[in-house]
Design a protein around this motif. Structure first.
Motif, PDB file in Angstrom:
ATOM      1  N   ASP A  90      14.519 -25.754  60.200  1.00 55.77           N
ATOM      2  CA  ASP A  90      14.220 -27.007  60.894  1.00 55.77           C
ATOM      3  C   ASP A  90      13.742 -28.067  59.913  1.00 55.77           C
ATOM      4  N   ALA A  91      12.921 -27.656  58.939  1.00 52.96           N
ATOM      5  CA  ALA A  91      12.447 -28.600  57.927  1.00 52.96           C
ATOM      6  C   ALA A  91      13.614 -29.136  57.105  1.00 52.96           C
ATOM      7  N   ALA A  92      14.541 -28.269  56.722  1.00 51.07           N
ATOM      8  CA  ALA A  92      15.711 -28.699  55.961  1.00 51.07           C
ATOM      9  C   ALA A  92      16.588 -29.619  56.810  1.00 51.07           C
ATOM     10  N   PHE A  93      16.739 -29.299  58.090  1.00 56.55           N
ATOM     11  CA  PHE A  93      17.540 -30.130  58.975  1.00 56.55           C
ATOM     12  C   PHE A  93      16.906 -31.506  59.141  1.00 56.55           C
ATOM     13  N   GLN A  94      15.585 -31.532  59.364  1.00 54.07           N
ATOM     14  CA  GLN A  94      14.869 -32.799  59.531  1.00 54.07           C
ATOM     15  C   GLN A  94      14.959 -33.648  58.269  1.00 54.07           C
ATOM     16  N   LYS A  95      14.899 -32.995  57.119  1.00 57.83           N
ATOM     17  CA  LYS A  95      15.023 -33.712  55.847  1.00 57.83           C
ATOM     18  C   LYS A  95      16.364 -34.438  55.794  1.00 57.83           C
ATOM     19  N   GLY A  96      17.413 -33.770  56.248  1.00 56.97           N
ATOM     20  CA  GLY A  96      18.731 -34.389  56.288  1.00 56.97           C
ATOM     21  C   GLY A  96      18.820 -35.488  57.328  1.00 56.97           C
ATOM     22  N   GLU A  97      18.159 -35.308  58.467  1.00 60.13           N
ATOM     23  CA  GLU A  97      18.162 -36.330  59.514  1.00 60.13           C
ATOM     24  C   GLU A  97      17.471 -37.601  59.033  1.00 60.13           C
ATOM     25  N   VAL A  98      16.334 -37.442  58.354  1.00 57.86           N
ATOM     26  CA  VAL A  98      15.557 -38.589  57.898  1.00 57.86           C
ATOM     27  C   VAL A  98      16.277 -39.319  56.762  1.00 57.86           C
ATOM     28  N   SER A  99      16.793 -38.555  55.818  1.00 59.17           N
ATOM     29  CA  SER A  99      17.445 -39.182  54.663  1.00 59.17           C
ATOM     30  C   SER A  99      18.840 -39.694  54.987  1.00 59.17           C
ATOM     31  N   GLY A 100      19.445 -39.176  56.037  1.00 55.54           N
ATOM     32  CA  GLY A 100      20.798 -39.571  56.381  1.00 55.54           C
ATOM     33  C   GLY A 100      21.854 -38.793  55.610  1.00 55.54           C
ATOM     34  N   LYS A 101      21.428 -37.915  54.701  1.00 58.38           N
ATOM     35  CA  LYS A 101      22.352 -37.090  53.922  1.00 58.38           C
ATOM     36  C   LYS A 101      22.111 -35.644  54.317  1.00 58.38           C
ATOM     37  N   LYS A 102      23.121 -35.029  54.953  1.00 57.28           N
ATOM     38  CA  LYS A 102      22.960 -33.661  55.439  1.00 57.28           C
ATOM     39  C   LYS A 102      22.724 -32.694  54.278  1.00 57.28           C
ATOM     40  N   GLU A 103      21.896 -31.706  54.545  1.00 57.05           N
ATOM     41  CA  GLU A 103      21.645 -30.659  53.561  1.00 57.05           C
ATOM     42  C   GLU A 103      22.845 -29.721  53.487  1.00 57.05           C
ATOM     43  N   ASP A 104      23.200 -29.322  52.296  1.00 60.01           N
ATOM     44  CA  ASP A 104      24.305 -28.390  52.098  1.00 60.01           C
ATOM     45  C   ASP A 104      23.809 -26.970  52.391  1.00 60.01           C
ATOM     46  N   PRO A 105      24.495 -26.223  53.255  1.00 60.19           N
ATOM     47  CA  PRO A 105      24.051 -24.861  53.580  1.00 60.19           C
ATOM     48  C   PRO A 105      23.952 -23.944  52.349  1.00 60.19           C
ATOM     49  N   ASN A 106      24.828 -24.123  51.356  1.00 59.44           N
ATOM     50  CA  ASN A 106      24.741 -23.313  50.140  1.00 59.44           C
ATOM     51  C   ASN A 106      23.451 -23.601  49.376  1.00 59.44           C
ATOM     52  N   THR A 107      23.075 -24.877  49.335  1.00 57.23           N
ATOM     53  CA  THR A 107      21.835 -25.265  48.658  1.00 57.23           C
ATOM     54  C   THR A 107      20.623 -24.716  49.405  1.00 57.23           C
ATOM     55  N   VAL A 108      20.651 -24.824  50.727  1.00 56.50           N
ATOM     56  CA  VAL A 108      19.543 -24.317  51.538  1.00 56.50           C
ATOM     57  C   VAL A 108      19.423 -22.802  51.372  1.00 56.50           C
ATOM     58  N   CYS A 109      20.569 -22.125  51.275  1.00 57.13           N
ATOM     59  CA  CYS A 109      20.583 -20.680  51.058  1.00 57.13           C
ATOM     60  C   CYS A 109      19.879 -20.329  49.743  1.00 57.13           C
ATOM     61  N   LYS A 110      20.192 -21.077  48.679  1.00 63.53           N
ATOM     62  CA  LYS A 110      19.550 -20.838  47.376  1.00 63.53           C
ATOM     63  C   LYS A 110      18.068 -21.172  47.424  1.00 63.53           C
ATOM     64  N   GLN A 111      17.728 -22.262  48.125  1.00 59.86           N
ATOM     65  CA  GLN A 111      16.319 -22.639  48.251  1.00 59.86           C
ATOM     66  C   GLN A 111      15.533 -21.575  48.995  1.00 59.86           C
ATOM     67  N   MET A 112      16.171 -20.976  49.988  1.00 59.24           N
ATOM     68  CA  MET A 112      15.513 -19.938  50.778  1.00 59.24           C
ATOM     69  C   MET A 112      15.128 -18.758  49.895  1.00 59.24           C
ATOM     70  N   LYS A 113      15.976 -18.435  48.925  1.00 54.01           N
ATOM     71  CA  LYS A 113      15.723 -17.294  48.050  1.00 54.01           C
ATOM     72  C   LYS A 113      14.614 -17.566  47.040  1.00 54.01           C
ATOM     73  N   THR A 114      14.345 -18.844  46.775  1.00 59.11           N
ATOM     74  CA  THR A 114      13.320 -19.173  45.780  1.00 59.11           C
ATOM     75  C   THR A 114      12.077 -19.822  46.393  1.00 59.11           C
ATOM     76  N   ALA A 115      12.072 -20.029  47.708  1.00 52.82           N
ATOM     77  CA  ALA A 115      10.955 -20.709  48.367  1.00 52.82           C
ATOM     78  C   ALA A 115       9.673 -19.895  48.247  1.00 52.82           C
ATOM     79  N   LYS A 116       8.588 -20.610  47.921  1.00 51.33           N
ATOM     80  CA  LYS A 116       7.279 -19.957  47.778  1.00 51.33           C
ATOM     81  C   LYS A 116       6.220 -20.769  48.514  1.00 51.33           C
ATOM     82  N   ARG A 117       5.205 -20.068  48.994  1.00 52.11           N
ATOM     83  CA  ARG A 117       4.043 -20.700  49.605  1.00 52.11           C
ATOM     84  C   ARG A 117       2.825 -20.016  49.022  1.00 52.11           C
ATOM     85  N   ASN A 118       1.946 -20.797  48.419  1.00 53.31           N
ATOM     86  CA  ASN A 118       0.745 -20.271  47.752  1.00 53.31           C
ATOM     87  C   ASN A 118       1.111 -19.248  46.681  1.00 53.31           C
ATOM     88  N   GLY A 119       2.201 -19.481  45.969  1.00 58.28           N
ATOM     89  CA  GLY A 119       2.615 -18.584  44.892  1.00 58.28           C
ATOM     90  C   GLY A 119       3.292 -17.308  45.342  1.00 58.28           C
TER      91      GLY A 119
END
Length: 136
Positions: A63-92
């Protein structure tokens, strides 16, 4: 490890070559006989996969990735989101376990469903606006 096709080719070649390196012909019965066990009935049938729902954590991330695309007007690429998902961290700490990673196809489908539902929401809001302006 040999694939089944590699095994068949090697077995066939070995049956054709005699010890003195001459090539011989083999009968149909010899071709059909094999030292390998027969395949079980239904071995090529598709296995049904159990449908699993996305976790709340996955939905938040998408939802955050989708909203980012809605706000910026440039849709997020699913391949990029997939890669981001694998490297996403919270509090290390990694945000997702490897078994929680989604494929780009799953992400694309989620974005499509989300866009369709948000588009319907906008359409209903527009209809309400038009109806209220007509009645006033």
């Amino acid at each position: 490890m040999l694939t089944d096709w590699d095994f068949v080719k090697l077995s066939y070649a070995n049956k054709l070559v005699e010890p003195d390196n001459t090539i011989r012909t083999i009968s149909h019965e010899e071709m059909l006989s094999s030292d390998r066990p027969a395949l079980q009935p239904g071995w090529a049938l598709r296995q049904n996969k159990k449908a699993t729902r996305f976790t709340d954590n996955q939905k938040e991330f998408l939802d955050a990735a989708f909203q980012k695309g809605e706000v910026s007007g440039k849709k997020e690429d699913p391949n990029t989101v997939c890669k981001q998902m694998k490297t996403a961290k919270r509090n290390g700490k990694k945000l997702f376990d490897p078994d929680e990673y989604l494929t780009s196809q799953q992400i694309m489908s989620y974005f499509s469903r989300k866009a369709h539902s948000s588009g319907l929401g906008r359409l209903v809001a527009l209809q309400d606006t038009v109806l209220s302006s007509v009645t006033n």
